[in-house]
Design an enzyme around this catalytic site. Sequence first.
Site, PDB file in Angstrom:
ATOM      1  N   GLU A 601     -15.022 -14.898  -5.167  1.00 33.04           N
ATOM      2  CA  GLU A 601     -14.450 -14.736  -6.503  1.00 33.04           C
ATOM      3  C   GLU A 601     -12.980 -14.324  -6.419  1.00 33.04           C
ATOM      4  O   GLU A 601     -12.129 -14.809  -7.175  1.00 33.04           O
ATOM      5  CB  GLU A 601     -15.267 -13.719  -7.292  1.00 33.04           C
ATOM      6  CG  GLU A 601     -16.648 -14.269  -7.658  1.00 33.04           C
ATOM      7  CD  GLU A 601     -17.632 -13.196  -8.121  1.00 33.04           C
ATOM      8  OE1 GLU A 601     -18.369 -13.453  -9.090  1.00 33.04           O
ATOM      9  OE2 GLU A 601     -17.677 -12.114  -7.508  1.00 33.04           O
ATOM     10  N   GLU A 621     -24.769 -14.200  -3.886  1.00 36.21           N
ATOM     11  CA  GLU A 621     -25.462 -13.053  -4.473  1.00 36.21           C
ATOM     12  C   GLU A 621     -26.963 -13.256  -4.634  1.00 36.21           C
ATOM     13  O   GLU A 621     -27.739 -12.286  -4.636  1.00 36.21           O
ATOM     14  CB  GLU A 621     -24.837 -12.718  -5.843  1.00 36.21           C
ATOM     15  CG  GLU A 621     -23.482 -12.071  -5.772  1.00 36.21           C
ATOM     16  CD  GLU A 621     -22.334 -13.069  -5.650  1.00 36.21           C
ATOM     17  OE1 GLU A 621     -21.176 -12.655  -5.727  1.00 36.21           O
ATOM     18  OE2 GLU A 621     -22.619 -14.289  -5.478  1.00 36.21           O
TER      19      GLU A 621
END
Length: 806
Positions: A601, A621
């Site tokens: 990110e 994740e």
Amino acid sequence: MSRFQVRKVAVLGAGVMGAQIAAHLVNVKVPVVLFDLPAKEGQKNGIVTKAIDNLKKLKPSPLGVADDAALIQAANYEENLGLLGECDLVIEAIAERMDWKLDLYKKIAPHVAKHAIVASNTSGLSITKLSEALPAEIKPRFCGIHFFNPPRYMYLVELIATPTTQPAILDQLETFVTSAVGKGVVRAKDTPNFIANRVGIAGMLATMKEVENYGLSYDVVDDLTGKKLGRASSGTFRTADVVGLDTMAHVIKTLQDNLDEKSDSFYGSFGTPAVLKTLIEMGNLGQKSKAGFYKKVGRDILRFDLEGKDYVPGGEKADAVYERMLKKPAGERLKLLRNAEGKQGQFLWAILRNSFHYAAVHLATIADTAADVDLAMRWGFGMKQGPFELWQEAGWLEVAKMVQADIDAGKALSKEPLPKWVFSDAVVKAGGVHTPKGSYNPTTGQFQPRRQLPVYQLQYFRESLLGDGSPKYKTAGITLHEDEAIRIWTLDDNRTSVTGSVLIASIKSKMHAIGPGVVEGLVRAVEIAEQDYQGLVIWSGDEPFSVGADLQATLPAFMVAGVGAIEGAEHEMQQMMLRLRYASVPVVSAIRGMALGGGCELAVYSQRRVAAMESYIGLVEVGVGLVPGAGGLTYIARRAAENAAFSTNKELLPFLTDGFTAAAMAKVGTSALESRKLGYLLDSDVIVPNKDELLYVALNEAKAMYQGGWRAPLKRLFPVAGRSGIATIKGQLVNMRDGGFISQHDFHIASLIAEVVCGGDADANTLVSEEYLMALERKAFCSLIVHPKTQERILGMLNTGKPVRN
């Protein structure tokens, strides 16, 4: 002299090494023609096309993207020798037969371009003897170029000159191999097996001999000689299995055939070990034949038993006392091992003593300086330190006396004393062979600086050697702010210069994980850059780029303040990401190694990315039962809308599918090239072959963006797929769940991802903001953090480092 340009390369020989060298040249965007013999049946290029097809099946993959195999041009020696005239570099990589190589050289010589460099990828044959088959006009442009296997992943390349090789040719080739191919170059003398294999294989043979002396098992030896000793994690025998026992036997035979007691006093240790001979006779050649020193049966790893010629249960570990010894400072560590009463400690001292002894005795004949030996062993055999570095760190003179005492007592593998230079005033006064003036050259008796070719100006922090006094990135330049989480600094205080005009932010946390301190530090870095600099580069000096959010830092806050603390931390991370994206100066992420989860990110919210070839980028994740929560899903939705806007097909869902799948399946690009296919790198981003040029390129990229009038994107709304998109994706997920391909919890997580990337409870093509989607991300993330099955996954990952499937 005009710049040497490599517009096309010819690789001769489509065997294991030749095909993989060709593959890596394609990785770094160098056009390549791969030659081999004409096929006896079918198409004449059949041998080469089969080798190219096989590249797509190999693991680990020699190709950054499997489809790029099609970029390798196939050729054969009967029909296509004319293509050699188009090539600036010709690399011969056929089988290790002197007569075959000499015959091939005679065949190709008339077709080689007048300016082209010709190089042999032999692993140990005499480069000078090979050159004798070449005409006089090619000899000055001929040398050895020894790639280590596998060429994509191994950093070392050895260059070897002949007496007739022009020095400028080696400089040109070193420049190309360093910058364009992305390798670390050492120059070796033309002796059997050159530097790394000469020292490394002699070391493996010496280790096997000491294993017999001390009666240790292979798995204990690998446990002792892996990471605990500062070497490759595969240790000794697993490394042999990976290399291939037949390949290892061939390198040993090269030593046996080209050396004798007179030229190498350790020659008595070069006999092929009985266990190696037995395994080869059985056809157990290591990893490629699925059996060697080890064999995997189901989930069990068995080890070979020479006496029974069968495999027995493995997994035996070294005694814990030696693990503690190996954590001691170098000087104390070596003394403890030398005085150890147990066999494992005595074994460790013996192999270290042997390595010091062998490297010292042969330094003058295999290399110019000690630097070439240490770098070759680090880059070619995965050692944390080369033999001379460890010796120097432990105390040069004291270790030398201990080694010589063992030689005098008949404990060493050779009776030859340490060379006189070891005890010379120059080396003893310097405390070893590496100094700020350079590394010791036993031929000249001087400390010789490393080569300073122009290409090394692109490496601000060239890989250093212990004691060489080279600048360290952790303390270089001028620091504007530093705390335990981050360092904000610049290379030069002159803000009109190339380097000083751009700010650098280096994350300092373990594995460069992103916790509150890092978030705060990156926001501060943007503020300073906007005020006084032309850009900001996020670069932390070593791997990984970042493994993502700091789970260990987050859990205590969750335990004390509940899910509200998590929601607040996620919001802060999201705001930091938006701050990077909309900064008024360009923000460039310089990526090397893993950029996972929050690290991914961080990369995608930077305004540009400069990535080393071996960068592994992805949103992972799901592996800990969560969804990306710092803007990753928002990025996927926004990029889908942007891509659809530039297409004649305005339906949004097809552009969203790949991004959703990548996040839901935790796909990671296994190279920068594959990360580009996954959408985590864009076509405008830069891929750098050599990891040590990453900072240079990133700083110049930021400066060029600024001086080119770059401005941050304006915030705008974009369409989402809405409820209908969610329904379509969930329909596919139901099939996967009911078919047993994913668990119920996997289904739940993937459904939440679908809801976020499609914009939640909204009509198709509803216009939304990034903040709106980020709110959905936080909601999904926080709902999972309290879920028992997600908590099982998080604790499992923290305890074992492996994902839990539940």
